[in-house]
Design an enzyme around this catalytic site. Structure first.
Site, short mmCIF file in Angstrom:
data_model
loop_
_atom_site.label_atom_id
_atom_site.label_comp_id
_atom_site.label_asym_id
_atom_site.label_seq_id
_atom_site.Cartn_x
_atom_site.Cartn_y
_atom_site.Cartn_z
CB CYS A 2 -13.28 15.67 0.74
SG CYS A 2 -14.00 16.07 2.34
NE ARG A 27 -9.45 11.40 -1.92
CZ ARG A 27 -8.23 11.91 -1.96
NH1 ARG A 27 -7.31 11.32 -2.68
NH2 ARG A 27 -7.93 13.01 -1.30
CD1 TRP A 74 -14.58 10.08 5.68
CD2 TRP A 74 -13.50 11.73 6.73
NE1 TRP A 74 -14.10 9.59 6.87
CE2 TRP A 74 -13.44 10.57 7.53
CE3 TRP A 74 -12.89 12.90 7.21
CZ2 TRP A 74 -12.77 10.53 8.75
CZ3 TRP A 74 -12.24 12.87 8.43
CH2 TRP A 74 -12.18 11.69 9.18
CG ASN A 98 -9.63 16.87 0.75
OD1 ASN A 98 -9.94 16.61 1.92
ND2 ASN A 98 -8.68 16.21 0.11
N GLY A 99 -10.38 19.20 3.20
CA GLY A 99 -9.48 19.72 4.23
C GLY A 99 -10.25 20.42 5.33
CD GLU A 479 -2.12 -4.13 10.01
OE1 GLU A 479 -2.13 -3.08 10.66
OE2 GLU A 479 -2.60 -4.21 8.87
CE LYS A 483 -6.01 -3.62 7.90
NZ LYS A 483 -4.69 -3.06 7.84
CD GLU A 486 -8.47 -0.24 9.00
OE1 GLU A 486 -7.75 -1.21 8.69
OE2 GLU A 486 -8.44 0.84 8.40
CG HIS A 502 2.11 -6.88 33.43
ND1 HIS A 502 2.70 -6.87 34.69
CD2 HIS A 502 2.94 -7.62 32.64
CE1 HIS A 502 3.83 -7.55 34.65
NE2 HIS A 502 4.00 -8.02 33.42
CE LYS A 602 -5.84 2.72 0.70
NZ LYS A 602 -5.47 1.58 1.57
O1 M6R Z 1 -1.56 6.42 3.60
P1 M6R Z 1 -0.91 6.07 4.90
O2 M6R Z 1 -0.17 4.79 4.87
O3 M6R Z 1 -0.06 7.20 5.46
O4 M6R Z 1 -2.12 5.87 5.91
C1 M6R Z 1 -1.89 5.64 7.27
C2 M6R Z 1 -3.13 5.11 7.94
O5 M6R Z 1 -4.19 6.02 7.80
C3 M6R Z 1 -3.55 3.76 7.36
O6 M6R Z 1 -2.55 2.81 7.47
C4 M6R Z 1 -4.81 3.23 8.10
O7 M6R Z 1 -4.49 2.89 9.41
C5 M6R Z 1 -5.37 2.05 7.32
N1 M6R Z 1 -6.76 2.23 7.12
C6 M6R Z 1 -5.15 0.75 8.00
O8 M6R Z 1 -5.71 -0.31 7.33
#
Ligand code: M6R
Length: 607
Positions: A2, A27, A74, A98-99, A479, A483, A486, A502, A602
């Site tokens: 949020c 965010r 959010w 927020n939270g 990674e 990506k 996501e 395995h 974010k």
């Molecule tokens: O702000 P941070 O680097 O601590 O965030 C960690 C993860 O939430 C962040 O890397 C998330 O996995 C990304 N959306 C990946 O692209």
């Protein structure tokens, strides 16, 4: 997560609030709302979905108040719809949050027994009712808010407004960030400096447990005991100027293309290229004096840390324990006083990473924070900030922050190796030179984008993708899968190539693209064997390698992406780029919301 904005202003604030909320879009959110007070009347507009929906509502039915609060939500408690969107009201009290209020069920039962009716499924509404109950007991707004705040458990940033006082917003912070901005006869509240950038560059970050009484010409901050506290007023850089897509379609695309420059800035902060050594920057601990290193982070930042583990162990012979922060914080790891701890985070606000940091702090470990946001909580609670100089990262999918985190970790690994005497002076110089060449190689790699776009067209047709890699390319495989998941919503897994037989080999058939990240290094031949296993079962191989690797592949590939020949130390930084571009173009072909993918935030400021 949020986003919060509040303005005690001089002119109608609703358009300004919507504008500030737009800068918090990165965010992640699923609904939004604004409330203002005008001539004693509290009004709000709320809408599910994107901010444009809220903006249209306000254009059709304007809000004219000069004081207001706004929110991008959010969802945590309750589905994303208009009723659950903030601000929430209770008898003239308006709240955005927020939270997570962890004791909300108990508070809700107590308030319901007192006759308060709940119109939403949110945890936030209990805060509005709590404040309103204190007001009904005859307290003034400031005292009522303070009493209510004392009842809350959990993580929160709040902005509270009162129908009877058009010169007052109360902000409170316990966990998620909240900043106060200073204007000329007006004041602002925002979740971060980016939201406030067009209004002011003079800001104060609230600390955990702080709450602030914000009026047009006065700010007073208190701690939870109600004692006034002083917090530093600082200049934030004019971030708003930088937060712009330029000629790119998406922030993610722009951020991918910024990498040669930001990697260069980051490396230059740590390394003295002229002398082939590390710069004398402030460090949280002396690498020569520790015998273990603990690294903790989430998501992409965790995967950067995992690559760092290979580097620290290989070059500096320094054992590294690396954990996902949400596991680290609860697994009761014994801490040795001879260890150092590093926390990696773009935002510097990730709740689990922050909790892990505090666990190490309680255990007496010296703490370094590899963060992109220098004013963040993780930065402030560390012994030394080890910055990534990536600039604001707006795309939810982390790209340039990741490669800058790698640049910092590689620089620190060289520094550690030199300090611990595990490499010679000549080797140190050679490694620094290799790192100095990374930005140039990165520019070359970006030129492969047309070929990568062509491969992405194929990927956009499939439902599942497997990524394989060995050594530092194993975290990179994870990674790549992260990506793709996501932003394109394609199911993807990243595996250590040696693990293929395995289990995951059962997935291979002619419909399964397998992306293999394999520069021609000392274990390349091992990966070729794994590619043969894939090829024998009809899997479609997309190989990312270098010239030698392409020549020695000895298997038929659907496509081979040929990277420049680069030294082993810097390969993960450079091989990250095709992986990012593949995900980006696939998402573009699929027509997803690249910069704000569904369900993602974010900055993850709740557990
Ligand atoms: O702000 P941070 O680097 O601590 O965030 C960690 C993860 O939430 C962040 O890397 C998330 O996995 C990304 N959306 C990946 O692209």
């Amino acid at each position: 997560m949020c986003g919060i904005v509040g303005i005690v202003g001089q002119s109608p604030v609703a358009p300004l609030i919507v504008d500030a909320l737009k800068r918090l879009e990165y965010r992640g959110y699923d609904s939004a709302g604004v409330a203002t007070i005008e001539q004693g009347k509290l009004s709000r507009r709320r809408a599910e979905g994107k901010l444009i929906n809220l903006q249209r509502l306000i254009e059709a039915d304007p809000l004219d108040g000069t004081i207001g609060i706004g929110h991008t939500r959010w969802a945590t408690h309750g589905v994303p719809n208009e009723t659950n969107a903030h601000p929430h009201f209770s008898n003239g009290v308006a709240i955005v949050h927020n939270g997570i209020i962890e004791n909300f069920a108990e508070l809700r039962a107590e308030l319901a027994a007192d006759g308060y009716e709940f119109t939403s499924q949110t945890d936030t509404e209990v805060v509005a009712h709590l404040v309103s109950r204190e007001l009904s007991r005859g307290l003034d707004p400031v005292k009522a808010a303070h009493n209510a705040l004392k009842r809350l458990e959990g993580a929160f940033a709040l902005a509270i407004m009162f129908k009877g006082d058009e010169d007052l917003i109360i902000g409170a912070r316990n966990g998620p960030p909240l900043a106060v901005g200073y204007g000329e006869g007006e004041m602002f509240l925002g979740s971060d400096a980016i939201a406030l950038a067009p209004f002011t560059n003079a800001i104060t970050y609230l600390e955990d447990g702080d709450w602030a009484v914000v009026r047009r010409s006065r700010l007073q901050i208190y701690d939870m005991a109600g004692e006034p506290v002083e917090r530093k007023r600082q200049q934030s850089i004019g971030i708003s100027l930088l937060v712009d897509k330029g000629n790119y379609r998406h922030f993610m695309e722009k951020e991918i293309h910024e990498q040669p420059e930001v990697i260069s800035h980051t490396l230059a902060h740590y390394l003295d290229f002229a002398n082939g050594t590390s710069k004398p920057i402030e460090m949280p601990f002396d690498f020569a004096k520790i015998d273990r290193l603990a690294i903790s982070a989430c998501g992409t930042a965790y995967l950067a840390g995992l690559i760092g583990k290979y580097w620290f162990e290989r070059h500096a012979r320094l054992p590294v324990d690396i954990d996902i922060a949400s596991e680290f914080r609860y697994r009761e790891m014994p801490l040795s006083k001879a260890s150092g701890a590093l926390f990696v985070s773009q935002s510097g606000e990730t709740a689990d990473t922050l909790a892990s940091l505090r666990y190490c702090r309680a255990g007496g470990l010296p703490i370094g924070a590899i963060v992109n946001v220098r004013e963040s909580t993780i930065a402030r609670e560390s012994d030394a900030i080890l910055p990534t100089l990536a600039g604001p990262e707006i795309g939810v999918a982390s790209t340039k922050a990741f490669t800058c985190q790698l640049a910092v970790l590689a620089s620190l690994a060289v520094r550690a190796a030199a300090a611990r005497g595990t490499i010679s002076r000549d080797k140190e110089k050679a490694l620094v030179r290799q790192l100095s060449e990374t930005p140039r190689f990165a520019s070359q790699v970006l030129k492969l984008q047309d070929q990568i776009e062509k491969v992405a067209r194929e990927l956009a047709q499939v439902k599942h993708v497997l990524y394989l890699g060995r050594d530092t390319n194993y975290p990179l495989a994870m990674e790549g899968a992260l990506k793709l998941k996501e932003i394109s919503y394609i199911h993807a897994e990243g595996y250590a190539a040696g693990e293929l037989k395995h289990g995951p080999i059962a997935l291979i058939d002619e419909n399964m693209p397998v992306i293999v990240i394999a520069p021609h290094d000392r274990i390349y031949e091992k990966t070729v064997s794994n590619m043969q296993e894939v090829a024998a079962r009809g899997g479609k191989i997309i190989l990312i390698t270098d010239k030698k690797g392409a020549e020695a592949a000895s298997v038929k590939t659907l496509e081979t992406i040929v990277m420049p020949d680069v030294p082993e130390l810097v390969a993960p930084i450079l091989y990250a780029l095709p992986v990012q571009l593949l995900a980006y173009y696939t998402a573009v072909f699929m027509g997803t919301d690249v910069d704000q993918p569904r369900n993602l935030a974010k900055s993850v400021t709740v557990e």
